[in-house]
Enzyme design. Sequence first.
Site, short mmCIF file in Angstrom:
data_model
loop_
_atom_site.label_atom_id
_atom_site.label_comp_id
_atom_site.label_asym_id
_atom_site.label_seq_id
_atom_site.Cartn_x
_atom_site.Cartn_y
_atom_site.Cartn_z
N LYS A 20 20.05 2.19 -1.28
CA LYS A 20 20.43 1.12 -0.38
C LYS A 20 21.48 1.43 0.75
CE LYS A 20 22.77 -3.68 -1.62
NZ LYS A 20 24.26 -3.54 -2.31
N GLU A 37 7.89 -8.46 -11.35
CA GLU A 37 7.23 -8.00 -10.52
C GLU A 37 5.70 -7.19 -10.87
OE1 GLU A 37 10.07 -7.81 -11.99
OE2 GLU A 37 11.98 -7.48 -10.51
N MET A 67 -11.86 -9.13 -27.61
CA MET A 67 -12.84 -7.28 -28.20
C MET A 67 -11.76 -7.79 -28.88
SD MET A 67 -15.30 -6.15 -26.27
CE MET A 67 -15.20 -6.07 -24.52
N PHE A 87 24.62 2.21 -12.25
CA PHE A 87 23.74 0.61 -12.51
C PHE A 87 22.50 0.34 -12.18
CE2 PHE A 87 23.07 -3.49 -11.65
CZ PHE A 87 23.41 -4.60 -13.17
N GLN A 88 21.50 -0.26 -13.10
CA GLN A 88 20.08 -0.38 -12.01
C GLN A 88 19.80 1.48 -11.84
OE1 GLN A 88 20.21 -3.83 -10.33
NE2 GLN A 88 19.66 -4.63 -12.31
C1 LIG Z 1 -2.13 -4.69 -20.87
C2 LIG Z 1 -2.89 -4.22 -22.51
N1 LIG Z 1 -2.62 -4.71 -23.77
C3 LIG Z 1 -3.83 -4.41 -24.56
C4 LIG Z 1 -4.62 -3.93 -24.14
C5 LIG Z 1 -5.83 -3.95 -25.30
N2 LIG Z 1 -7.05 -5.52 -25.25
C6 LIG Z 1 -8.04 -5.00 -24.24
S1 LIG Z 1 -8.75 -6.23 -24.63
C7 LIG Z 1 -8.20 -7.16 -25.58
C8 LIG Z 1 -7.97 -8.96 -26.05
C9 LIG Z 1 -8.11 -9.35 -24.81
O1 LIG Z 1 -7.98 -10.66 -25.70
P1 LIG Z 1 -7.93 -12.40 -24.31
O2 LIG Z 1 -7.41 -11.67 -23.50
O3 LIG Z 1 -8.11 -13.11 -25.84
O4 LIG Z 1 -9.41 -11.67 -23.85
P2 LIG Z 1 -11.19 -12.34 -24.87
O5 LIG Z 1 -11.43 -10.51 -25.44
O6 LIG Z 1 -10.88 -12.42 -26.82
O7 LIG Z 1 -11.84 -12.35 -24.34
C10 LIG Z 1 -6.70 -6.02 -26.21
C11 LIG Z 1 -5.65 -6.88 -26.19
C12 LIG Z 1 -5.60 -4.22 -22.57
N3 LIG Z 1 -6.53 -4.32 -22.59
N4 LIG Z 1 -4.42 -4.74 -21.38
#
Ligand SMILES: Cc1ncc(C[n+]2csc(CCOP(=O)(O)OP(=O)(O)O)c2C)c(N)n1
Lengths: 159, 581
Positions: free
Chosen positions: B165, B53, B487, B115-116
């Site tokens: 529903k 979803e 990052m 439920f749900q």
């Molecule tokens: C759902 C979610 N969880 C955690 C984060 C924190 N976060 C920001 S950037 C990042 C790393 C992303 O890794 P990747 O997709 O490999 O991108 P890169 O920075 O390596 O290009 C994280 C964990 C986020 N933005 N969104």
Amino acid sequence: MKRVIALLMENQPGALSRVVGLFSQRGYNIETLVVAPTNDATLSRLTMSTEGDEKVVEQITKQLDKLIDVVMVTNLSESEFVERELMLIKFTKDSFPENVFDESNIVSKNNKIINVQVVGTSSELDKLISEIDTNNPVEIVRSGSLGISSDEKTLTIEN
Amino acid sequence: MDKSNKSGAEALIHSLHLEGVDLMFGYPGGAALHIYDAIFNQNYVDHILVRHEQGAVHAADGYARATGKPGVALVTSGPGATNAITGLATAYMDSTPIVVISGQVKSNLIGTDSFQETDMIGVSRPIVKHSFLVQRAEDIPDIVKKAFHIATTGRKGPVVIDIPKDFTDPEYKFEFNYPTEVNMRSYNPPEGADTSRIKEAADLIATAKRPVIYSGGGVNQNNASEELTALAKLLNFPVTNTLMGLGAFPGSDPQFMGMLGMHGTYQANMAMHNADLIIAVGARFDDRITNDPNQFALSAKKIHIDVDPASVSKIIHADIPIVGSAKESLTALIEELKSRDLKTNESDISEWNEQIKNWRDAHGLNHSLLEMGAQNGKILPQQVIQSLYKETNGEAFVTSDVGQHQMFAAQYYHFDKPRQWINSGGLGTMGFGLPSAMGVQLAYPESIVSCVTGEGSIQMCIQELSTCLQYGLPIKIINLNNAALGMVKQWQDMQYGGRHSSSTYENSLPDFVALTESYGHVGIKVSKFDELESAMKECISLKDKLVFLDVDVDPNEHVYPMLEAGNAMDHMRLSKDEKTW
Ligand SMILES: Cc1ncc(C[n+]2csc(CCOP(=O)(O)OP(=O)(O)O)c2C)c(N)n1
Ligand SMILES: [Mg+2]
């Protein structure tokens, strides 16, 4: 400085939770909150008081105004207004303070307990509470502030 | 047809049709089954079956961002509803117009922990513009009308309709009447131009010596890009866009300084810091822009044009607040300026533009990295974006996830058109890229839609590769594979002594090529610079195929410039060992 904001909102399920939710969501400190339906049954009036500075109050007002269920908001403390609060106090008969209340304050009385009712501004009520502190009141309950503008301004809608 | 008797479910779908919806995304379940049956029995609205979803809501959001039309998602109660929450929060933060319909348990079961059962209205309350719990089947047309009106007017945003529903029961029919207009005493968003302060704004513009036009997502949302560009051209003022605002002013235009803020260009951040006038349009001075708001552009007067009164003077005081439609307020401003036969301080302005050019020459981004070949035997992530830009002639839709790859895409792909760049700027939702690309590709089947992602983000909604096969969506997935949550790792390098706590995967990454192929698509691996451009060419040329281009990029690369927290905008790190202070 105490600020009082009043609003009209749709008298619908969920509306109040949106307003209350906004306060915690946006980190606003609300001191008192009063809600009741108005004489127009489709609307509720909500009054809240806060200690926030002017900028915070402006944000609160704007964010409240943005809620879809909120019909109208006003910052009463922007101009002259009347603020009143109701307080009920329970004393044991033995510790009832003499010379503080008159007969008209007493709302119930039996051989053990006396309940009194006081109306005033919040700071008057604060003051009274400190005055009767030595009498060890059994219970104090406050309604929270209501407000109304002192001049011809109203928070009502035309139907 | 309109007046015939309909069940609540039929009324819902017919109302969507009358709102102009021809596509929705969703996932079925018990509480939504009456609705699904009504979908089966009609031909107006296509339904795209996602695999989660979250994907449905992001896809609806991507569709809305690319087209400007509201996106629609349908989910069931309980887990269906909670899975939609990340998507709702994403749309809320970026003010995109979507309507999410959730099935709910029967009205007599509400509150019994049946439920749900999940209190969808309660769970979604802080992340929606508004929500409705249907109380009677007959109310459905009216509620749909209101929901679309609220989602698409003023500052746009997501709206939830939660339907027990029993109110979609096919056995219960009522006379269907679709309202022709919406009248809500409690909702009157600003419409049209706010002309009350236009003259004062023009006065400030006439005397400005170091002006900057700073525009955000609101300009794209409000289709005000043409007006913004016209204003900038009329005045010859430099322009910067936020991450959400990219494309509102042509990215390849010499007047464009690039993005500003956290990872904005040196010249854009310096121009903001030194400006004497900032014209903010559809932007909200958030913390990724201003850095320390108390040290933000202290010598600048601010004109703030925004449709949301609560955004004006929320963080930065607006000297001239203009609360109204960006499009129409800009038009009014342009007319006012033209009617004065406006003279700006031309010599001051050209001196200022010269200063900006000097900043750009000194520390601007290098847009010719691709020509420089491999760097220490590695492919730079920026080079991949430049290659994508080249092979798509700068004309692709680019969706993105969150991380370094997102910032590289924003910095190095010059977006010339609004709605071309689609990313989760406000919430920063990893997993947004692929499903939002599905929404874009379905809206524009003939266009190239690429999803710039990272090996971390793509795995958050990778199941949608299956949806892409079912509906033949030839998305180009460009995976900047640095084998790390880049990052996060960058912050750990800079602030935590290089301790990479849980930001790498210890050789547990899947073989993305094999994975993609098992989903029935094409996978291409690139690990040498010499293969990059030909692989990119092949990827783009496979018109009817989803291609997953998995590129090994330099894992040690950081995103720069980077604002130094707690300071003014002129405090930037420019590389691992260069800073501006
Ligand atoms: C759902 C979610 N969880 C955690 C984060 C924190 N976060 C920001 S950037 C990042 C790393 C992303 O890794 P990747 O997709 O490999 O991108 P890169 O920075 O390596 O290009 C994280 C964990 C986020 N933005 N969104
Ligand atoms: Mg990565």
